[in-house]
Design an enzyme around this catalytic site. Structure first.
Site, PDB file in Angstrom:
ATOM      1  N   GLY A 128       0.781  -1.201  -0.307  1.00 38.25           N
ATOM      2  CA  GLY A 128       0.026   0.184   0.131  1.00 38.25           C
ATOM      3  C   GLY A 128       1.295   1.321  -0.302  1.00 38.25           C
ATOM      4  O   GLY A 128       1.398   1.609  -0.953  1.00 38.25           O
ATOM      5  N   PHE A 129       1.235   1.825   1.473  1.00 37.16           N
ATOM      6  CA  PHE A 129       1.498   3.080   1.507  1.00 37.16           C
ATOM      7  C   PHE A 129       1.204   4.777  -0.200  1.00 37.16           C
ATOM      8  O   PHE A 129       2.235   4.292  -0.509  1.00 37.16           O
ATOM      9  CB  PHE A 129       2.967   2.884   0.851  1.00 37.16           C
ATOM     10  CG  PHE A 129       3.523   2.023   2.011  1.00 37.16           C
ATOM     11  CD1 PHE A 129       3.702   2.548   3.022  1.00 37.16           C
ATOM     12  CD2 PHE A 129       3.622   0.841   2.555  1.00 37.16           C
ATOM     13  CE1 PHE A 129       4.230   1.547   4.836  1.00 37.16           C
ATOM     14  CE2 PHE A 129       3.913   0.293   3.563  1.00 37.16           C
ATOM     15  CZ  PHE A 129       4.204   0.660   4.753  1.00 37.16           C
ATOM     16  N   HIS A 130      -0.285   4.422  -0.021  1.00 38.33           N
ATOM     17  CA  HIS A 130      -0.562   5.395  -0.952  1.00 38.33           C
ATOM     18  C   HIS A 130      -2.039   6.103  -0.841  1.00 38.33           C
ATOM     19  O   HIS A 130      -2.865   5.292   0.573  1.00 38.33           O
ATOM     20  CB  HIS A 130      -0.497   5.131  -1.850  1.00 38.33           C
ATOM     21  CG  HIS A 130      -1.212   3.775  -3.011  1.00 38.33           C
ATOM     22  ND1 HIS A 130      -0.333   1.995  -2.985  1.00 38.33           N
ATOM     23  CD2 HIS A 130      -2.480   3.236  -2.689  1.00 38.33           C
ATOM     24  CE1 HIS A 130      -1.730   1.313  -3.189  1.00 38.33           C
ATOM     25  NE2 HIS A 130      -2.891   2.034  -2.934  1.00 38.33           N
ATOM     26  N   ALA A 131      -2.440   7.065  -1.736  1.00 38.05           N
ATOM     27  CA  ALA A 131      -4.075   7.046  -1.823  1.00 38.05           C
ATOM     28  C   ALA A 131      -4.598   7.520  -2.901  1.00 38.05           C
ATOM     29  O   ALA A 131      -3.754   7.278  -4.090  1.00 38.05           O
ATOM     30  CB  ALA A 131      -3.921   9.099  -0.771  1.00 38.05           C
TER      31      ALA A 131
ATOM     32  N   HIS B 146      -3.589   4.730   3.392  1.00 34.39           N
ATOM     33  CA  HIS B 146      -3.556   3.585   3.455  1.00 34.39           C
ATOM     34  C   HIS B 146      -2.640   2.739   3.296  1.00 34.39           C
ATOM     35  O   HIS B 146      -1.646   2.309   2.048  1.00 34.39           O
ATOM     36  CB  HIS B 146      -4.464   2.676   2.940  1.00 34.39           C
ATOM     37  CG  HIS B 146      -5.404   2.230   1.747  1.00 34.39           C
ATOM     38  ND1 HIS B 146      -5.111   3.416   0.336  1.00 34.39           N
ATOM     39  CD2 HIS B 146      -4.690   1.414   0.637  1.00 34.39           C
ATOM     40  CE1 HIS B 146      -5.575   3.564  -0.286  1.00 34.39           C
ATOM     41  NE2 HIS B 146      -4.963   1.660  -0.780  1.00 34.39           N
TER      42      HIS B 146
END
Ligand code: TYD
Length: 134
Positions: A48-51, A96
């Site tokens: 993840g580690f993005h929006a 997230h």
């Protein structure tokens, strides 16, 4: 309002086994254009580690478990996903991250649009900057 929006999915079943249904605009709050799943995540790896700028998603952990972290720039909430009868809604502009994947984890994701890298915000400071500008 809580960032963790879990919907209970009805489990249909009989002596043969179980069945769970996901339907657009019924128990999934958008039209589904894409389905993908994460599996075989290596031990200790987080994802993840993005929006997303516009994309809406719902995720169901259909096997095993993982920990979902959600961040709206003001607060951070975490939840263990370990039930194939619960869907978590991931709104647009929610940073997230997924952690602590079990080796058998299969995370099924329903998305409101096709894959578009331009919709991703992968830089955390850019995410915070966009929120502050809104
Ligand atoms: P990525 O979004 O980085 O996965 P995660 O954040 O869950 O670790 O996607 C991994 C790779 O897969 C990346 O190269 C983009 C590609 N991808 C597609 O081509 N189509 C898709 O629908 C998705 C979700 C990813």
């Amino acid at each position: 309002m809580s960032l963790v929006d879990l919907v209970d999915l009805q489990v249909l079943g009989d002596e043969r086994g179980q069945l769970v249904v996901l339907e657009a605009q019924k128990n999934v709050p958008f039209d589904i254009k894409r389905v993908y799943f994460l599996m075989g995540t290596r031990p200790g790896v987080s994802r993840g580690f993005h929006a997303h700028r516009e994309l809406l998603q719902a995720a169901i952990c259909v096997s095993g478990q993982c920990r979902m972290l959600m961040n709206d720039g003001l607060k951070i909430e975490e939840v263990i996903l370990n039930s194939s009868s619960k869907a978590i809604f991931i709104d647009k502009m929610i940073w997230h991250e997924m952690h602590d994947f079990s080796s058998d984890c299969v995370l099924l994701v329903l998305a409101s649009d096709f894959y578009n890298e331009q919709d991703y915000i992968r830089d955390y400071s850019e995410f915070i900057g966009l929120l502050n500008r809104a």
